[in-house]
Scaffold this motif. Sequence first.
Motif: not given
Length: 336
Positions: A152-159, A187-191, A200-201
């Motif tokens: 899992y990886r997260w981003s907030l406002n494209k950062k 945004i939550c990235f799952v890989r 995203e939410v």
Amino acid sequence: MRATLGLVVWLVTISQGAGKLCDGRREGAQCYGPLDGKIVLRLMDTAPFRYNWLKKAIILLRGRENTLLTKLPERFSFTPNSGTLKIENLKRNDSGNYTLQIFNKQGIGIENRTLQLFIQAPVTSVHLASKCQSQGVQPVSCSSKGGDSLQYRWSLNKKPLQDSDLLSGDVQANNITLKPYISGQLICFVRNDVSESQNEVTLSCVFINCTSNGTVISQWLPEMKKNLCDKPTPGDESPHSTNYLPLMGGILSALFILLMIGLAVVYKLKKKQSSVEDEEELTYADVRIVNQPRRSIKMREEVEVEYGQVKLSQQPRGTVAAKNDASIYAHVRKHR
């Protein structure tokens, strides 16, 4: 020439989307393939004089230069010129250790290379859910219906999301809790090693204090829920102001109490001063109006009486004077 032809065939194969490519030409290579998908393994540059490719003790591929000496399984295909092996419709049991044996013309083994193949279920879809809790704290969960060895990886406002943004959890976990008042696009990235997906939410928690169809709503909710209110109350959309209202109310109450105490003290001091002034005026009036005039009149009467006695005592006639003396004396006595 043969090497050049093999490279061209390999590039054409990749350009046609034959499957995910993994370079297995080095010892101990690790390759990952998607379940029910396909993979292309680069086993050699060109086919050597003689070679075997086997899983454990089972020979899957045997060849001599460009000629195959065994029949490959139905899902396997080998291209000698490029040294590539394609496997389709990958199964769980395709995972394991594979060995490539290379021999010279004398049949002597000159090289053994091992390769590890892992089959993983790809990520199918990502579900992202967030909540608004007390004081604007926001727990968020990220999950996938499928996939093996998920990361899992997260981003907030494209950062990239930072640990400083979290109240609990870490930026590589699927369940995190964000600190109050954090808003924006999350945004939550799952890989895993064979696929990646995301969702995203939009985060925006506000404190809503209103009525909806006669029901009182007083809690932290997503900003979009403001539409539930029949008649929004001013200030409902400002959680910072709401938090300060109790403090401001306490300060105003304390100031009011201090003001009332001050007014009471001033009133008592003025009342006491007024009482002292009244007593002083009353004493002064007694001295001027009552006592002093009486003393003046008495002294004046005494002076007149003495003067009359002296005057009357000088009359020339003795007989008359005696009569007058007695009457006057009697009159004076009576008057006194």
